[in-house]
Design a protein around this motif. Sequence first.
Motif, short mmCIF file in Angstrom:
data_model
loop_
_atom_site.label_atom_id
_atom_site.label_comp_id
_atom_site.label_asym_id
_atom_site.label_seq_id
_atom_site.Cartn_x
_atom_site.Cartn_y
_atom_site.Cartn_z
N ALA A 108 19.21 77.38 86.00
CA ALA A 108 19.80 78.58 85.40
C ALA A 108 18.72 79.47 84.79
O ALA A 108 18.73 80.69 84.95
N MET A 109 17.77 78.85 84.08
CA MET A 109 16.70 79.64 83.48
C MET A 109 15.77 80.21 84.56
O MET A 109 15.16 81.27 84.37
N GLY A 110 15.67 79.50 85.69
CA GLY A 110 14.90 80.03 86.80
C GLY A 110 15.49 81.34 87.32
O GLY A 110 14.75 82.26 87.72
N LEU A 111 16.83 81.45 87.31
CA LEU A 111 17.47 82.70 87.72
C LEU A 111 17.14 83.83 86.76
O LEU A 111 16.98 84.99 87.17
N ILE A 112 17.01 83.51 85.48
CA ILE A 112 16.62 84.53 84.49
C ILE A 112 15.21 85.04 84.81
O ILE A 112 14.94 86.25 84.75
N VAL A 113 14.32 84.12 85.13
CA VAL A 113 12.95 84.51 85.48
C VAL A 113 12.97 85.39 86.73
O VAL A 113 12.29 86.44 86.78
N LEU A 114 13.75 84.99 87.73
CA LEU A 114 13.86 85.80 88.95
C LEU A 114 14.39 87.20 88.63
O LEU A 114 13.88 88.20 89.16
N GLU A 115 15.40 87.25 87.78
CA GLU A 115 15.97 88.54 87.40
C GLU A 115 14.93 89.42 86.74
O GLU A 115 14.80 90.61 87.04
N GLY A 116 14.15 88.84 85.83
CA GLY A 116 13.11 89.61 85.16
C GLY A 116 12.04 90.09 86.12
O GLY A 116 11.57 91.24 86.02
N LEU A 148 24.04 88.68 77.81
CA LEU A 148 23.33 87.95 78.85
C LEU A 148 23.38 86.44 78.62
O LEU A 148 23.53 85.67 79.57
N ASN A 149 23.25 86.02 77.36
CA ASN A 149 23.30 84.57 77.13
C ASN A 149 24.70 84.01 77.37
O ASN A 149 24.86 82.83 77.70
N ALA A 150 25.72 84.86 77.23
CA ALA A 150 27.08 84.42 77.55
C ALA A 150 27.21 84.18 79.05
O ALA A 150 27.87 83.22 79.49
N VAL A 151 26.59 85.04 79.85
CA VAL A 151 26.59 84.84 81.30
C VAL A 151 25.92 83.51 81.65
O VAL A 151 26.44 82.72 82.45
N VAL A 152 24.77 83.26 81.04
CA VAL A 152 24.01 82.04 81.33
C VAL A 152 24.81 80.80 80.92
O VAL A 152 24.92 79.83 81.68
N ALA A 153 25.38 80.84 79.71
CA ALA A 153 26.05 79.66 79.17
C ALA A 153 27.36 79.34 79.87
O ALA A 153 27.65 78.17 80.17
N PHE A 154 28.16 80.36 80.15
CA PHE A 154 29.52 80.11 80.60
C PHE A 154 29.76 80.39 82.08
O PHE A 154 30.81 80.04 82.61
N GLN A 155 28.79 81.04 82.74
CA GLN A 155 28.96 81.33 84.15
C GLN A 155 27.94 80.63 85.04
O GLN A 155 28.28 80.13 86.10
N ILE A 156 26.70 80.60 84.59
CA ILE A 156 25.63 80.08 85.45
C ILE A 156 25.41 78.58 85.25
O ILE A 156 25.39 77.81 86.22
#
Length: 483
Positions: free
Chosen positions: A123-131, A106-114
């Motif tokens: 980007a971290m807001g999308l993580i919150v939305l996903e959760g 998941l952190n690879a997705v955040v770092a290299f894609q998002i």
Amino acid sequence: MSETQQKADRPTRERPAVNSVDRYFRISERGSTFAREIRGGTATFFTMAYILVLNPIILGSAEDKFGHRLDSVQLTTATALVAAVMTIVMGVGGNLPLALAAGLGLNAVVAFQIAPLMSWDDAMGLIVLEGLLICVLVATGLREAVMHAIPQSLKQAISVGIGLFIAFIGFVDAGFVSRIPDAAHTTVPVQLGGTGTLGGWPVLVFCLGVLLTVGLLARKVKGAILISIVTMTLLAIVIDSLADIKSWGLTTPSWPDDVVGAPDFGLIGHFSLFGAFGQTGVVTVVLLVFTLLLSDFFDTMGTVVGISAEAGLLNDKGEVPNLGRVLLIDGAAAVAGGAASSSSATSYIESAAGVGEGARTGFSNLVTGALFALALFLTPVLTIVPLQAAAPALVAVGFLMMTQVKSIDWDRYEIAIPAFLTIAVMPFTYSITNGIGAGFVAYVVVKTVLGKAKEVHWLLWGASAMFLVYFAIDPIEQILGVK
């Protein structure tokens, strides 16, 4: 642990609880003891503590759309804090020996894609939305429906593809593999080392680290990854003090003036819930959130079932105890990870190390969580690890994730072709999203060609349609006059 061993570890009849803590966690009822739980919790921590090093390196090595990087010390603090809190919450609320921390895939997705598409806060807001979406899906019962919609072969292929992608990142970060400049006018995109050959002390540290890690894994040494990281870091410190080295990359292995340091909570709360929609198109945001959901869903489900089975906790129907609460806590962990800017937190398969040491209840999580909390004050030590000492762990985790390839039915083309494309496209395009999309679209197309379109779940049809839009976004935007 074999079924015979599991049965041997459990008493033939329940022992009475010795106190209220024993009664709450059902320690005696599950055939465990406080000593075994403490030993198991400690083993789990030392097996998965490498995330305190790797997560800051992966997230800290990437830049967002505006060229900003996250601070490694703050990342270490955020990673340890989320792991400590959510592991304890899982222990108390879910009563399973299941630790949580920032997920590597998941952190690879955040770092290299998002992140390259928007700011870190977005980007971290999308993580919150996903959760939050995971929590909603759990509450409504839709999570199981989504789980059933995607074939098991594609779930396994996604894990394998992410494993190869993570391993490739490890090779590149360590300098073992480098990109050939376009000026070389060659059709070969990458090469060995910086010049076609290996050279330099840092790369030697990486090579020795890989050999040490795989050797320890082959010997089934508990904490193999952490032992390798610590050993190679110490070696790198010695080499750096004796040799003249131009650069180690992002982190230079020099011993800090202070071993203990106050945690830096500067990243906590830095997220923008809907900011991503202003930076990228709605379709792109939806697909990114979907990718995060997909990775989180299947990693968690596989881990929860696997750990519960290993601990002998599944009931006669193969069901996990307290599954609803466990999945809800896992969704809350994703929210916590995004809110703390440490990426989505998820359940760790390394919890099997604790189960192997005897853990059977959530009490072991109290031990694991307490050790993560202690790590909050050791950030000066944890941030001296160079990429070359930590990257072997990425290669090792890539191997572990790739072992699922054996479960794919390669004789059935309707399964094998989508699985292959999923696995191959991820590392070849340096994109997890692209790999998942290629696999979904191929699955729908092959099933349709074979006259089995009715076998494809409507959720897969919808997802494939979104991926088609994602892949064709440039001509679509030109047709619509967006750019």
